[in-house]
Structure formats: structure tokens, C-alpha cells
Design an enzyme around this catalytic site. Structure first.
Site, mmCIF file in Angstrom:
data_model
loop_
_atom_site.group_PDB
_atom_site.id
_atom_site.type_symbol
_atom_site.label_atom_id
_atom_site.label_comp_id
_atom_site.label_asym_id
_atom_site.label_seq_id
_atom_site.Cartn_x
_atom_site.Cartn_y
_atom_site.Cartn_z
ATOM 1 N N CYS A 140 -6.285 3.860 19.274
ATOM 2 C CA CYS A 140 -5.574 3.861 20.566
ATOM 3 C C CYS A 140 -4.414 4.855 20.514
ATOM 4 O O CYS A 140 -3.703 4.953 19.510
ATOM 5 C CB CYS A 140 -5.050 2.451 20.835
ATOM 6 S SG CYS A 140 -3.912 2.307 22.223
ATOM 7 N N HIS A 167 0.824 -5.397 5.826
ATOM 8 C CA HIS A 167 -0.343 -5.550 6.700
ATOM 9 C C HIS A 167 -1.610 -5.891 5.922
ATOM 10 O O HIS A 167 -2.639 -6.133 6.517
ATOM 11 C CB HIS A 167 -0.562 -4.283 7.533
ATOM 12 C CG HIS A 167 -0.713 -3.038 6.715
ATOM 13 N ND1 HIS A 167 0.366 -2.259 6.349
ATOM 14 C CD2 HIS A 167 -1.800 -2.448 6.193
ATOM 15 C CE1 HIS A 167 -0.061 -1.233 5.634
ATOM 16 N NE2 HIS A 167 -1.370 -1.330 5.517
ATOM 17 N N HIS A 173 5.836 4.691 1.450
ATOM 18 C CA HIS A 173 6.450 5.759 2.258
ATOM 19 C C HIS A 173 7.593 5.200 3.102
ATOM 20 O O HIS A 173 8.659 5.818 3.230
ATOM 21 C CB HIS A 173 5.399 6.407 3.161
ATOM 22 C CG HIS A 173 4.482 7.349 2.455
ATOM 23 N ND1 HIS A 173 4.937 8.399 1.683
ATOM 24 C CD2 HIS A 173 3.125 7.410 2.406
ATOM 25 C CE1 HIS A 173 3.909 9.060 1.192
ATOM 26 N NE2 HIS A 173 2.802 8.472 1.603
ATOM 27 N N THR A 210 1.358 3.416 2.354
ATOM 28 C CA THR A 210 2.175 3.531 3.562
ATOM 29 C C THR A 210 3.456 2.714 3.428
ATOM 30 O O THR A 210 4.539 3.150 3.827
ATOM 31 C CB THR A 210 1.380 3.080 4.792
ATOM 32 O OG1 THR A 210 0.225 3.902 4.930
ATOM 33 C CG2 THR A 210 2.221 3.185 6.053
ATOM 34 N N CYS A 236 0.833 -1.197 0.000
ATOM 35 C CA CYS A 236 0.000 0.000 0.000
ATOM 36 C C CYS A 236 0.870 1.250 0.000
ATOM 37 O O CYS A 236 2.103 1.185 0.030
ATOM 38 C CB CYS A 236 -0.947 0.001 1.193
ATOM 39 S SG CYS A 236 -0.139 0.411 2.757
ATOM 40 N N CYS A 295 -5.700 3.521 27.488
ATOM 41 C CA CYS A 295 -5.552 4.945 27.177
ATOM 42 C C CYS A 295 -6.933 5.606 27.103
ATOM 43 O O CYS A 295 -7.959 4.923 27.036
ATOM 44 C CB CYS A 295 -4.792 5.132 25.869
ATOM 45 S SG CYS A 295 -5.779 4.775 24.382
ATOM 46 N N CYS A 308 -9.110 4.312 24.157
ATOM 47 C CA CYS A 308 -9.635 2.964 24.393
ATOM 48 C C CYS A 308 -10.769 2.989 25.414
ATOM 49 O O CYS A 308 -11.789 2.314 25.247
ATOM 50 C CB CYS A 308 -8.517 2.032 24.858
ATOM 51 S SG CYS A 308 -7.324 1.579 23.586
#
Length: 348
Positions: free
Chosen positions: A107, A63, A45, A42, A40, A96, A99
Site C-alpha cells: 500500500c 513486529h 536500523h 530493521t 530484526c 490507494c 490497493c
């Protein structure tokens, strides 16, 4: 048995192939044999070195994936060896503020697997069992590798609240832009796509989408003609360009909604007067949740998202560098890395 392999990012524009790190899956973990991994924006990059402050080399990327379960660790119930699966690559802390308010997918200490921790571009991959999403046996694993980007589109369309009859303008016809257009159409939206690249426009048109060329068409005027002077109910900014932001704002109707999908690496000028004058709404959209993933599996499996038409090519694991370079050239939509092709046991 031949040692399983992994492709690692080691420095800007440099990938190396070497042994994958393998170990028995621990409690709550599952070992997978990745079959196909998509590349992808990302990932590009990262490949360019733009994310070295975040990605710690050597790093296994990837991913967007599909594969099969090989082994399950202690205490894992449900997944079994041989099951076809994909992975929702998010690991959150659960403590956090985000969350605690029910927004674990964003998150504040999120581990995005494949960016912040080792990803799928390897022949053996151990992940938390909680990240698995089951795939239908009838869904080919190459097409299933597009479930993750489809889940992005499902989340975006949901955030923008696309409803039957909404006039929708998608600015940018890269892979995610096309997927948003397809998912918005499935939700009942009347969709138009804005894209300057002729190759991408042709692909969108082959998928039955109507397009405009911002280099030749006055897009705001086209939208006014299309909507009887009202403007679009929803615009998705997926181009990542300053001109795309301006177009997305200019096409919106009174109380229209702008859903920002693209990652803009620098601040962009925005016509705030138009936001005031038309009471526009800006919506951010990032990542997905499990429900988005499950919807994406269904859309790909039933052919609403014609994954086979979006896959430009499939290359073997050993040619991962060539896959990245091919995407850089701009002619491909989605390139997949076949992790199983050189696996000695063929388990994937």
C-alpha cells in the site's frame, strides 16, 4: 496486579522500560499478551537512529512476535481468549492505486505496525483483529516468533518463482538469507549460499546447506562448475552490499532471475550490459501477504524451517537493550525478547 511494561525507543541507542498503554480493545480490535518478540535488521536500523525521520519516539518496536489473545473487542468473531496467534503487521488503506490493483501489502500509505505505529515489545498490545494469524496449539511460542521472517522468505521465493530443479544462489546468510535458502530448498531448488562470515557459514552448513566463501572461492567459477557452464537460474541478493549485487548478477544463467531482497540505502552500480546480454530479469520482493504467512506457519510447525536452531538466545523484557547490543556484535542469528517472563499474571 503489577502494571504491564513496554520497552520504548527514545533516541539513538537508547531504550527505556515503562508502563504499557492499556485500554479496553475497541470495535474490531484484540488485546494480546505478547510472548516472544524477535529483533530484526530493521529494528537495529531504528535503534541506531537511522530511521528517526519515520519512527516517532517514544516508539514501541517489534513486529516478529507470538503470543496469546487476552480480550476481544465488540464485533470481533473468531479469535478467543487463550488462542495462540501471531500478527501480520500490515495495515493498508484499501483506496490507494496499489490497493486497488490488488497489491495491498505494498500500500502506498502502508502502516507497518512496529515501525509506523506501536509494536509488540510490551506485555499488552492492542491490534486490529484482521491482522491475527492463528497458530497451532502444538507449536511452541518461541519458535512461532520466527513465522514473520519466514513469511518474508516465502514471499521472496514465490516472487522469484523457484521451481523443482532450479539452481539457486543465495548471496548473504543472515537470518533472512538462511530462511530463503531453506524455503527455496523446500520448493525443490538446488541451493548454494554465499557468505563471507565463517560463523554464518557454519550455521548454514549445520542446516544442511552448501556454502561458498567469497573471500576464498571464485564464486562465479564455482557456479559455472556446478551448473555445467550454464549459470544459476535464480539469485537472491540478501547481503545489502555492493559486492553482493555484483556476485548475484555474475552467477546468473541466460534469462536468469535476480530477486532483490536486501534494502540498499544508496544506489549501487549494476552491470546492465550483462542484463542485456543474457536477458536477465530483476525482481523486487517486499513484505508478504496472508497466504505467505499461513505457509510460513506450516513450514515452522512441521520443522521444514528448524526455528529452534536459528534462535541464538532469549532474554527477558528488562534486558531488551542487551539483546540489541548482542545482535550488533554480530555473533547471533536471532535473539528473542521474552515479554512474559516478568508479567505478573503469566497470561502469555
Amino acid at each position: 496486579m503489577t502494571t504491564p511494561l513496554a520497552v520504548r525507543y527514545t533516541a539513538a541507542r537508547t531504550l527505556t522500560t515503562g508502563p504499557a498503554e492499556t485500554a479496553d480493545p475497541g470495535p474490531g480490535q484484540v488485546e494480546l499478551a505478547p510472548a516472544y518478540v524477535g529483533i530484526c535488521g530493521t529494528d537495529l536500523h531504528i535503534f541506531h537512529g537511522d530511521m528517526d525521520a519515520r519512527v516517532k519516539a517514544p516508539a514501541v518496536l517489534g513486529h516478529e512476535m507470538s503470543g496469546r489473545v487476552l480480550r476481544v473487542g465488540p464485533g470481533v468473531e473468531g479469535p478467543a481468549p487463550g488462542d495462540p496467534v501471531t500478527v501480520m503487521p500490515l495495515r493498508w488503506d484499501g483506496t490507494c492505486p496499489a490497493c486497488r490493483r490488488g497489491n495491498s501489502h505494498v500500500c502506498q500509505n502502508l502502516d507497518f505496525i512496529g515501525i509506523d505505529s506501536p509494536g509488540a515489545m510490551q506485555q499488552r498490545w492492542t491490534v486490529p483483529a484482521s491482522t491475527l494469524v492463528r497458530l497451532p496449539e502444538t507449536l511452541p511460542l518461541d519458535r512461532a516468533a520466527l513465522v514473520e521472517p519466514t513469511a518474508v522468505a516465502v514471499h521472496d521465493v514465490g516472487r522469484a518463482r523457484v521451481r523443482d530443479g532450479d539452481r539457486v544462489v543465495v548471496v548473504g546468510a543472515g537470518p533472512v538469507g538462511v530462511l530463503i535458502a531453506l524455503v527455496a530448498r523446500a520448493a525443490g531448488g538446488k541451493v548454494r549460499v554465499v557468505e563471507p562470515n565463517a560463523h554464518r557459514r557454519r550455521l548454514a552448513e549445520q542446516l544442511g546447506l552448501n556454502t561458498w566463501d567469497p573471500g576464498a572461492d571464485d564464486v562465479p567459477e564455482c557456479v559455472r562448475d556446478w551448473t555445467g557452464e550454464a549459470g544459476a537460474d535464480i539469485a537472491f541478493e540478501v547481503s545489502g552490499a555492493e559486492a553482493g549485487v555484483q556476485t548475484a548478477v555474475d552467477v546468473l544463467a541466460v534469462r536468469g532471475r535476480l530477486c532483490l531482497v536486501a534494502i540498499h540505502s544508496r544506489p549501487r552500480p549494476v552491470n546492465l550490459h550483462r542484463f542485456f546480454w543474457r536477458e536477465l530479469t530483476l525482481i523486487g520482493a517486499r513484505l508478504y501477504d496472508r497466504e505467505d504467512f499461513e505457509t510460513a506457519v506450516r513450514l515452522v510447525a512441521e520443522g521444514t524451517v528448524p526455528a529452534e536452531q536459528l534462535i541464538s538466545k532469549i532474554v527477558p523484557l528488562a534486558d531488551a537493550l542487551g539483546a540489541f547490543q548482542s545482535l550488533e556484535a554480530g555473533g547471533d542469528v536471532k535473539v528473542l525478547v521474552d515479554c512474559a517472563e516478568s508479567a505478573s499474571d503469566g497470561a502469555a
